[in-house]
Design a protein around this motif. Structure first.
Motif, PDB file in Angstrom:
ATOM      1  N   MET A   1      16.697  18.576  20.554  1.00 59.49           N
ATOM      2  CA  MET A   1      16.873  17.127  20.403  1.00 59.49           C
ATOM      3  C   MET A   1      15.625  16.559  19.716  1.00 59.49           C
ATOM      4  SD  MET A   1      18.932  14.615  21.055  1.00 59.49           S
ATOM      5  CE  MET A   1      18.801  12.842  20.988  1.00 59.49           C
ATOM      6  N   SER A   2      15.809  16.051  18.503  1.00 58.06           N
ATOM      7  CA  SER A   2      14.625  15.565  17.793  1.00 58.06           C
ATOM      8  C   SER A   2      14.301  14.126  18.180  1.00 58.06           C
ATOM      9  CB  SER A   2      14.824  15.684  16.281  1.00 58.06           C
ATOM     10  OG  SER A   2      15.813  14.787  15.884  1.00 58.06           O
ATOM     11  N   VAL A   3      13.038  13.821  18.079  1.00 54.11           N
ATOM     12  CA  VAL A   3      12.535  12.501  18.480  1.00 54.11           C
ATOM     13  C   VAL A   3      11.940  11.810  17.263  1.00 54.11           C
ATOM     14  CG1 VAL A   3      10.869  11.308  19.971  1.00 54.11           C
ATOM     15  CG2 VAL A   3      11.823  13.510  20.671  1.00 54.11           C
ATOM     16  N   GLN A   4      12.330  10.588  17.046  1.00 49.20           N
ATOM     17  CA  GLN A   4      11.703   9.826  15.972  1.00 49.20           C
ATOM     18  C   GLN A   4      10.398   9.229  16.507  1.00 49.20           C
ATOM     19  OE1 GLN A   4      13.127   5.835  14.660  1.00 49.20           O
ATOM     20  NE2 GLN A   4      13.497   6.882  12.724  1.00 49.20           N
ATOM     21  N   LYS A   5       9.288   9.698  15.959  1.00 42.34           N
ATOM     22  CA  LYS A   5       7.998   9.228  16.471  1.00 42.34           C
ATOM     23  C   LYS A   5       7.490   8.004  15.721  1.00 42.34           C
ATOM     24  CE  LYS A   5       6.472  13.677  18.190  1.00 42.34           C
ATOM     25  NZ  LYS A   5       5.392  14.686  18.195  1.00 42.34           N
ATOM     26  N   TYR A   6       7.869   7.929  14.462  1.00 48.15           N
ATOM     27  CA  TYR A   6       7.348   6.831  13.639  1.00 48.15           C
ATOM     28  C   TYR A   6       8.310   6.601  12.502  1.00 48.15           C
ATOM     29  CZ  TYR A   6       3.559   3.917  11.764  1.00 48.15           C
ATOM     30  OH  TYR A   6       2.780   2.859  11.363  1.00 48.15           O
ATOM     31  N   VAL A   7       8.550   5.342  12.171  1.00 46.54           N
ATOM     32  CA  VAL A   7       9.385   5.063  11.001  1.00 46.54           C
ATOM     33  C   VAL A   7       8.869   3.803  10.325  1.00 46.54           C
ATOM     34  CG1 VAL A   7      11.138   3.737  12.281  1.00 46.54           C
ATOM     35  CG2 VAL A   7      11.761   4.892  10.134  1.00 46.54           C
ATOM     36  N   ALA A   8       8.893   3.824   9.006  1.00 40.90           N
ATOM     37  CA  ALA A   8       8.403   2.681   8.234  1.00 40.90           C
ATOM     38  C   ALA A   8       9.049   2.696   6.867  1.00 40.90           C
ATOM     39  CB  ALA A   8       6.890   2.763   8.090  1.00 40.90           C
ATOM     40  N   ARG A   9       9.051   1.557   6.240  1.00 36.15           N
ATOM     41  CA  ARG A   9       9.576   1.451   4.889  1.00 36.15           C
ATOM     42  C   ARG A   9       8.438   0.990   3.971  1.00 36.15           C
ATOM     43  NH1 ARG A   9      14.911   1.348   3.220  1.00 36.15           N
ATOM     44  NH2 ARG A   9      15.616   1.345   5.370  1.00 36.15           N
ATOM     45  N   VAL A  10       8.313   1.637   2.830  1.00 35.15           N
ATOM     46  CA  VAL A  10       7.245   1.289   1.894  1.00 35.15           C
ATOM     47  C   VAL A  10       7.527  -0.090   1.304  1.00 35.15           C
ATOM     48  CG1 VAL A  10       6.158   1.905  -0.314  1.00 35.15           C
ATOM     49  CG2 VAL A  10       6.738   3.694   1.354  1.00 35.15           C
ATOM     50  N   THR A  11       6.511  -0.948   1.336  1.00 34.39           N
ATOM     51  CA  THR A  11       6.682  -2.293   0.775  1.00 34.39           C
ATOM     52  C   THR A  11       5.986  -2.438  -0.574  1.00 34.39           C
ATOM     53  OG1 THR A  11       4.789  -3.033   2.075  1.00 34.39           O
ATOM     54  CG2 THR A  11       6.965  -3.432   3.007  1.00 34.39           C
ATOM     55  N   SER A  12       4.878  -1.741  -0.762  1.00 35.29           N
ATOM     56  CA  SER A  12       4.200  -1.805  -2.061  1.00 35.29           C
ATOM     57  C   SER A  12       3.261  -0.613  -2.195  1.00 35.29           C
ATOM     58  CB  SER A  12       3.414  -3.110  -2.199  1.00 35.29           C
ATOM     59  OG  SER A  12       2.385  -3.148  -1.235  1.00 35.29           O
ATOM     60  N   ILE A  13       2.791  -0.401  -3.408  1.00 37.20           N
ATOM     61  CA  ILE A  13       1.863   0.698  -3.663  1.00 37.20           C
ATOM     62  C   ILE A  13       0.627   0.108  -4.310  1.00 37.20           C
ATOM     63  CG2 ILE A  13       1.530   2.825  -4.980  1.00 37.20           C
ATOM     64  CD1 ILE A  13       4.784   2.911  -4.589  1.00 37.20           C
ATOM     65  N   GLY A  14      -0.512   0.308  -3.664  1.00 32.96           N
ATOM     66  CA  GLY A  14      -1.753  -0.295  -4.140  1.00 32.96           C
ATOM     67  C   GLY A  14      -2.141   0.213  -5.515  1.00 32.96           C
ATOM     68  N   GLU A  15      -2.814  -0.666  -6.259  1.00 30.19           N
ATOM     69  CA  GLU A  15      -3.218  -0.346  -7.630  1.00 30.19           C
ATOM     70  C   GLU A  15      -4.065   0.907  -7.730  1.00 30.19           C
ATOM     71  OE1 GLU A  15      -5.506  -3.187  -9.949  1.00 30.19           O
ATOM     72  OE2 GLU A  15      -3.895  -4.631  -9.591  1.00 30.19           O
ATOM     73  N   LEU A  16      -4.881   1.137  -6.701  1.00 32.18           N
ATOM     74  CA  LEU A  16      -5.821   2.261  -6.772  1.00 32.18           C
ATOM     75  C   LEU A  16      -5.348   3.469  -5.962  1.00 32.18           C
ATOM     76  CD1 LEU A  16      -9.139   0.193  -6.463  1.00 32.18           C
ATOM     77  CD2 LEU A  16      -7.987   0.952  -8.534  1.00 32.18           C
ATOM     78  N   ALA A  17      -4.117   3.421  -5.454  1.00 32.44           N
ATOM     79  CA  ALA A  17      -3.597   4.550  -4.668  1.00 32.44           C
ATOM     80  C   ALA A  17      -3.571   5.822  -5.497  1.00 32.44           C
ATOM     81  CB  ALA A  17      -2.199   4.232  -4.145  1.00 32.44           C
ATOM     82  N   GLY A  18      -3.436   5.659  -6.807  1.00 27.79           N
ATOM     83  CA  GLY A  18      -3.371   6.805  -7.706  1.00 27.79           C
ATOM     84  C   GLY A  18      -4.608   7.690  -7.663  1.00 27.79           C
ATOM     85  N   GLU A  19      -5.779   7.100  -7.332  1.00 26.12           N
ATOM     86  CA  GLU A  19      -6.999   7.911  -7.255  1.00 26.12           C
ATOM     87  C   GLU A  19      -6.884   8.965  -6.169  1.00 26.12           C
ATOM     88  OE1 GLU A  19     -10.857   6.323  -7.232  1.00 26.12           O
ATOM     89  OE2 GLU A  19     -10.399   4.681  -8.589  1.00 26.12           O
ATOM     90  N   PHE A  20      -6.251   8.580  -5.070  1.00 25.11           N
ATOM     91  CA  PHE A  20      -6.058   9.534  -3.975  1.00 25.11           C
ATOM     92  C   PHE A  20      -4.926  10.504  -4.307  1.00 25.11           C
ATOM     93  CE2 PHE A  20      -8.286   6.132  -1.782  1.00 25.11           C
ATOM     94  CZ  PHE A  20      -9.165   6.841  -0.992  1.00 25.11           C
ATOM     95  N   ILE A  21      -3.860   9.963  -4.880  1.00 26.12           N
ATOM     96  CA  ILE A  21      -2.697  10.790  -5.205  1.00 26.12           C
ATOM     97  C   ILE A  21      -3.097  11.903  -6.176  1.00 26.12           C
ATOM     98  CG2 ILE A  21      -0.478  10.725  -6.435  1.00 26.12           C
ATOM     99  CD1 ILE A  21      -0.227   7.843  -5.056  1.00 26.12           C
ATOM    100  N   ALA A  22      -3.992  11.579  -7.110  1.00 32.09           N
ATOM    101  CA  ALA A  22      -4.451  12.588  -8.067  1.00 32.09           C
ATOM    102  C   ALA A  22      -5.139  13.755  -7.364  1.00 32.09           C
ATOM    103  CB  ALA A  22      -5.400  11.942  -9.078  1.00 32.09           C
ATOM    104  N   GLU A  23      -5.638  13.519  -6.149  1.00 32.52           N
ATOM    105  CA  GLU A  23      -6.278  14.599  -5.391  1.00 32.52           C
ATOM    106  C   GLU A  23      -5.372  15.138  -4.294  1.00 32.52           C
ATOM    107  OE1 GLU A  23     -10.340  13.995  -4.281  1.00 32.52           O
ATOM    108  OE2 GLU A  23     -10.849  13.186  -6.243  1.00 32.52           O
ATOM    109  N   GLY A  24      -4.075  14.830  -4.381  1.00 31.51           N
ATOM    110  CA  GLY A  24      -3.127  15.368  -3.400  1.00 31.51           C
ATOM    111  C   GLY A  24      -3.187  14.689  -2.048  1.00 31.51           C
ATOM    112  N   ILE A  25      -3.581  13.413  -2.059  1.00 29.39           N
ATOM    113  CA  ILE A  25      -3.717  12.680  -0.794  1.00 29.39           C
ATOM    114  C   ILE A  25      -2.870  11.404  -0.862  1.00 29.39           C
ATOM    115  CG2 ILE A  25      -5.308  11.538   0.805  1.00 29.39           C
ATOM    116  CD1 ILE A  25      -7.601  13.134  -0.603  1.00 29.39           C
ATOM    117  N   LEU A  26      -2.061  11.201   0.174  1.00 29.22           N
ATOM    118  CA  LEU A  26      -1.347   9.925   0.312  1.00 29.22           C
ATOM    119  C   LEU A  26      -2.004   9.155   1.441  1.00 29.22           C
ATOM    120  CD1 LEU A  26       2.513  10.547   0.108  1.00 29.22           C
ATOM    121  CD2 LEU A  26       1.116   9.190  -1.463  1.00 29.22           C
TER     122      LEU A  26
END
Lengths: 172, 123
Positions: free
Chosen positions: B1-26
């Motif tokens: 029986m699986s348990v939902q521990k956390y749920v969220a919906r993405v509302t926006s993506i920050g302008e500088l999020a790409g710097e982290f994404i380029a290093e494999g980090i969300l």
């Protein structure tokens, strides 16, 4: 990565990239984000600007990194900005008590960076560790993080100290 | 029986999020975080909090993509509970290098747009 490159382009457009992106890593402390002058906002502050505010010395704690920092609030920079879960962190409260500056909960309300004397964070090592040094704000991390991640280039011993407990904050 | 521990919906993506994404980090933050943190993050709308701690072996779902959790840093659950903050590293490592890390396999970071769901599921 192609998708993210496109995404970045769509979000940032063709307007000039934010200045922190242009800062060449080799310029070290001279980069606009981590400029020595902005990283130590109170350096050279006059007695008039300092008024009745006292300064504190913040050393790194066990397994911590960086510092020691001297935090000197001024009439303009009079907020101790706590960006921690669960309200004002005791370390932020102690800095506020010793300096006479005001504790401020960054998760409850918004402050201008020009009003912030220092930021107190409880970062596990990747994101918040870099955001405030990049903005030129002396940063005190409760957790014993060492600089990592893409923002590590903005972090140095003069703008960041970690592993800090209340005992590491003393009157300067 | 699986348990939902956390749920969220993405509302926006920050302008500088790409710097982290380029290093494999969300980097996730909830939309109650200060603006300067949202700039670097994938911002989401979770307001129900977290039902249980995330642990190794859980599944993280981003849209249609599922990733097994390989490591959970000491303060990762505190971050998620208090700040809606998650540092997801696509590095394949079973040891959390930083206290805030949650590691998943070294795979391409899936496409994320406003509306994409983030879910953490336990067994």
């Amino acid at each position: 990565m192609a998708f993210w490159d496109k995404m970045k382009k769509a979000l940032v457009g063709d307007s000039p990239a934010p200045e922190e992106k242009k800062a060449p890593a080799a310029s070290g402390e001279k980069s606009p984000g981590a400029g020595a002058a902005s990283a130590a906002p109170a350096a050279g502050a006059s007695a008039e600007e300092i008024g009745d505010f006292k300064s504190v010395r913040v050393e790194h704690g066990l397994r911590g990194w960086g510092g020691p920092l001297t935090i000197q609030p001024t009439k303009q920079r009079n907020l101790i900005y706590s960006v921690t879960g669960g309200g004002i962190h005791p370390v932020a409260q102690k800095i506020a008590d010793l300096t006479g500056a005001s504790p401020f909960d960054g998760f409850k309300s918004k402050a201008d960076f020009e009003q912030i004397a220092c930021a107190v964070i409880d970062c596990g090592g990747t994101a918040r560790v870099g955001v405030y040094p990049m903005k030129g704000i002396p940063t005190i991390d409760i957790h014993a993080a060492t600089p990592s991640g893409p923002l590590a280039k903005y972090i140095n011993e003069t703008n960041f100290v970690s592993g800090v407990k209340e005992d590491n904050v003393t009157e300067a | 029986m699986s348990v939902q521990k956390y749920v969220a919906r993405v509302t926006s993506i920050g302008e500088l999020a790409g710097e982290f994404i380029a290093e494999g980090i969300l980097v996730f933050f909830s939309n109650t975080a200060p603006e300067e943190l949202q700039e670097h993050a994938v911002v989401h709308d979770n307001s129900n909090g977290q039902s249980e701690d995330v642990q190794v072996g859980d599944t993280i779902r981003i849209g249609e993509h599922r990733f097994p959790v390989l490591a959970v840093g000491d303060v990762a659950n505190e971050n998620l509970r208090n700040l809606g903050h998650l540092v997801l590293k696509f590095n394949g490592s079973s040891e959390a290098e930083m206290q805030g890390d949650v590691n998943v396999p070294e795979e391409a970071i899936p496409e994320i747009v406003p509306g994409t769901e983030l879910e953490i599921i336990g067994d």
